[in-house]
Design a protein around this motif. Sequence first.
Motif, PDB file in Angstrom:
ATOM      1  N   MET A   1       0.815  -1.198   0.000  1.00  0.00           N
ATOM      2  CA  MET A   1       0.000   0.000   0.000  1.00  0.00           C
ATOM      3  C   MET A   1       0.862   1.267   0.000  1.00  0.00           C
ATOM      4  SD  MET A   1      -3.215  -0.664   2.405  1.00  0.00           S
ATOM      5  CE  MET A   1      -3.864  -2.284   2.577  1.00  0.00           C
ATOM      6  N   ILE A   2       1.970   1.268   0.763  1.00  0.00           N
ATOM      7  CA  ILE A   2       2.876   2.416   0.736  1.00  0.00           C
ATOM      8  C   ILE A   2       4.031   2.064  -0.190  1.00  0.00           C
ATOM      9  CG2 ILE A   2       4.538   3.822   2.023  1.00  0.00           C
ATOM     10  CD1 ILE A   2       2.821   3.547   4.470  1.00  0.00           C
ATOM     11  N   ARG A   3       4.373   3.005  -1.051  1.00  0.00           N
ATOM     12  CA  ARG A   3       5.546   2.835  -1.903  1.00  0.00           C
ATOM     13  C   ARG A   3       6.193   4.192  -2.127  1.00  0.00           C
ATOM     14  NH1 ARG A   3       4.481   4.976  -6.794  1.00  0.00           N
ATOM     15  NH2 ARG A   3       2.409   4.774  -7.690  1.00  0.00           N
ATOM     16  N   LYS A   4       7.451   4.152  -2.535  1.00  0.00           N
ATOM     17  CA  LYS A   4       8.163   5.387  -2.867  1.00  0.00           C
ATOM     18  C   LYS A   4       7.513   5.988  -4.105  1.00  0.00           C
ATOM     19  CE  LYS A   4      12.775   7.332  -3.431  1.00  0.00           C
ATOM     20  NZ  LYS A   4      12.224   8.598  -3.749  1.00  0.00           N
ATOM     21  N   ALA A   5       7.367   7.277  -4.115  1.00  0.00           N
ATOM     22  CA  ALA A   5       6.757   7.964  -5.257  1.00  0.00           C
ATOM     23  C   ALA A   5       7.692   7.952  -6.458  1.00  0.00           C
ATOM     24  CB  ALA A   5       6.416   9.401  -4.881  1.00  0.00           C
ATOM     25  N   ALA A   6       7.096   7.973  -7.630  1.00  0.00           N
ATOM     26  CA  ALA A   6       7.825   8.063  -8.898  1.00  0.00           C
ATOM     27  C   ALA A   6       7.435   9.369  -9.590  1.00  0.00           C
ATOM     28  CB  ALA A   6       7.466   6.877  -9.784  1.00  0.00           C
ATOM     29  N   ARG A   7       8.214   9.759 -10.562  1.00  0.00           N
ATOM     30  CA  ARG A   7       7.908  11.005 -11.279  1.00  0.00           C
ATOM     31  C   ARG A   7       6.511  10.980 -11.897  1.00  0.00           C
ATOM     32  NH1 ARG A   7      11.846  15.265 -12.807  1.00  0.00           N
ATOM     33  NH2 ARG A   7      13.545  14.920 -11.365  1.00  0.00           N
ATOM     34  N   ASN A  42      15.107  11.929  -4.305  1.00  0.00           N
ATOM     35  CA  ASN A  42      15.867  11.721  -3.075  1.00  0.00           C
ATOM     36  C   ASN A  42      14.980  10.993  -2.075  1.00  0.00           C
ATOM     37  OD1 ASN A  42      18.475  13.415  -3.466  1.00  0.00           O
ATOM     38  ND2 ASN A  42      16.813  14.658  -4.288  1.00  0.00           N
ATOM     39  N   PRO A  43      15.569  10.562  -0.978  1.00  0.00           N
ATOM     40  CA  PRO A  43      14.702   9.902   0.010  1.00  0.00           C
ATOM     41  C   PRO A  43      13.647  10.880   0.499  1.00  0.00           C
ATOM     42  CG  PRO A  43      17.025   9.701   0.616  1.00  0.00           C
ATOM     43  CD  PRO A  43      16.945  10.632  -0.547  1.00  0.00           C
ATOM     44  N   GLY A  44      12.479  10.390   0.705  1.00  0.00           N
ATOM     45  CA  GLY A  44      11.542  11.266   1.384  1.00  0.00           C
ATOM     46  C   GLY A  44      10.097  11.262   0.996  1.00  0.00           C
ATOM     47  N   ASP A  61      12.162  15.764   4.659  1.00  0.00           N
ATOM     48  CA  ASP A  61      13.395  16.334   4.119  1.00  0.00           C
ATOM     49  C   ASP A  61      14.577  16.005   5.023  1.00  0.00           C
ATOM     50  OD1 ASP A  61      15.443  17.890   3.077  1.00  0.00           O
ATOM     51  OD2 ASP A  61      14.111  19.571   2.618  1.00  0.00           O
ATOM     52  N   PRO A  62      15.406  15.038   4.620  1.00  0.00           N
ATOM     53  CA  PRO A  62      16.534  14.653   5.464  1.00  0.00           C
ATOM     54  C   PRO A  62      17.636  15.709   5.537  1.00  0.00           C
ATOM     55  CG  PRO A  62      16.603  13.459   3.388  1.00  0.00           C
ATOM     56  CD  PRO A  62      15.320  14.239   3.401  1.00  0.00           C
ATOM     57  N   ARG A  63      17.546  16.754   4.726  1.00  0.00           N
ATOM     58  CA  ARG A  63      18.547  17.824   4.791  1.00  0.00           C
ATOM     59  C   ARG A  63      18.396  18.667   6.045  1.00  0.00           C
ATOM     60  NH1 ARG A  63      17.072  20.351  -0.958  1.00  0.00           N
ATOM     61  NH2 ARG A  63      15.063  20.067   0.085  1.00  0.00           N
ATOM     62  N   ASN A  64      17.141  18.785   6.545  1.00  0.00           N
ATOM     63  CA  ASN A  64      16.927  19.655   7.706  1.00  0.00           C
ATOM     64  C   ASN A  64      15.974  19.078   8.752  1.00  0.00           C
ATOM     65  OD1 ASN A  64      14.409  19.935   6.561  1.00  0.00           O
ATOM     66  ND2 ASN A  64      14.635  22.091   6.047  1.00  0.00           N
ATOM     67  N   GLY A  65      15.527  17.831   8.572  1.00  0.00           N
ATOM     68  CA  GLY A  65      14.669  17.200   9.559  1.00  0.00           C
ATOM     69  C   GLY A  65      13.208  17.585   9.491  1.00  0.00           C
ATOM     70  N   ASN A  66      12.778  18.182   8.398  1.00  0.00           N
ATOM     71  CA  ASN A  66      11.406  18.676   8.260  1.00  0.00           C
ATOM     72  C   ASN A  66      10.469  17.619   7.685  1.00  0.00           C
ATOM     73  OD1 ASN A  66       9.620  20.597   5.946  1.00  0.00           O
ATOM     74  ND2 ASN A  66       9.311  20.820   8.123  1.00  0.00           N
ATOM     75  N   ILE A  67       9.313  17.447   8.341  1.00  0.00           N
ATOM     76  CA  ILE A  67       8.211  16.706   7.722  1.00  0.00           C
ATOM     77  C   ILE A  67       7.549  17.736   6.813  1.00  0.00           C
ATOM     78  CG2 ILE A  67       6.038  15.489   8.044  1.00  0.00           C
ATOM     79  CD1 ILE A  67       8.345  13.903   9.225  1.00  0.00           C
ATOM     80  N   PHE A  68       7.782  17.597   5.541  1.00  0.00           N
ATOM     81  CA  PHE A  68       7.382  18.590   4.544  1.00  0.00           C
ATOM     82  C   PHE A  68       5.902  18.496   4.194  1.00  0.00           C
ATOM     83  CE2 PHE A  68       7.124  19.976   0.048  1.00  0.00           C
ATOM     84  CZ  PHE A  68       7.649  21.247   0.160  1.00  0.00           C
ATOM     85  N   ALA A  69       5.345  17.281   4.209  1.00  0.00           N
ATOM     86  CA  ALA A  69       3.950  17.128   3.795  1.00  0.00           C
ATOM     87  C   ALA A  69       3.370  15.840   4.349  1.00  0.00           C
ATOM     88  CB  ALA A  69       3.854  17.111   2.271  1.00  0.00           C
TER      89      ALA A  69
END
Length: 151
Positions: A1-7, A42-44, A61-69
Amino acid sequence: MIRKAARADIPRIMEIRARVRENTLRDPSRVTMEDVCWFVDNPGIFVWVEDTKIVGFSAADPRNGNIFALFVEEAHEGRGIARALFERACNVLDEAGCPRMWLTTWPGTRAERFYRKAGWQVTGSHDGNLVFERHGRLSESSPSIRLPRSG
């Protein structure tokens, strides 16, 4: 059910983000196609798929620790999808070794209640949003980071 997003998922991700009833972007240009592409490359960013249709997504966002969405279509709310996507986003940050995780959301929303129930603490406000924070599992200390400038 969960997968990494693609373009190929980006138009659907943008559609879900644009249709939320709470936490609507005051300035839709603040979340660009390029932003979403970065998360895909990238990961995320992860999507929840049911019957071949994406019904929710999360981005960290692993660059700054933010849950972006973290967004789930209204018709699919209340079934644990957001909780699973949120956990996956937190795992991305833990795996990246982020000592501090943070996110923002408007006060008085279901999202605020969701993050409080998940054990996150309000540590301040930024541009009218509450700033929630949690320490990563790999660190006991919390270095300060700069929040993005509002724009």
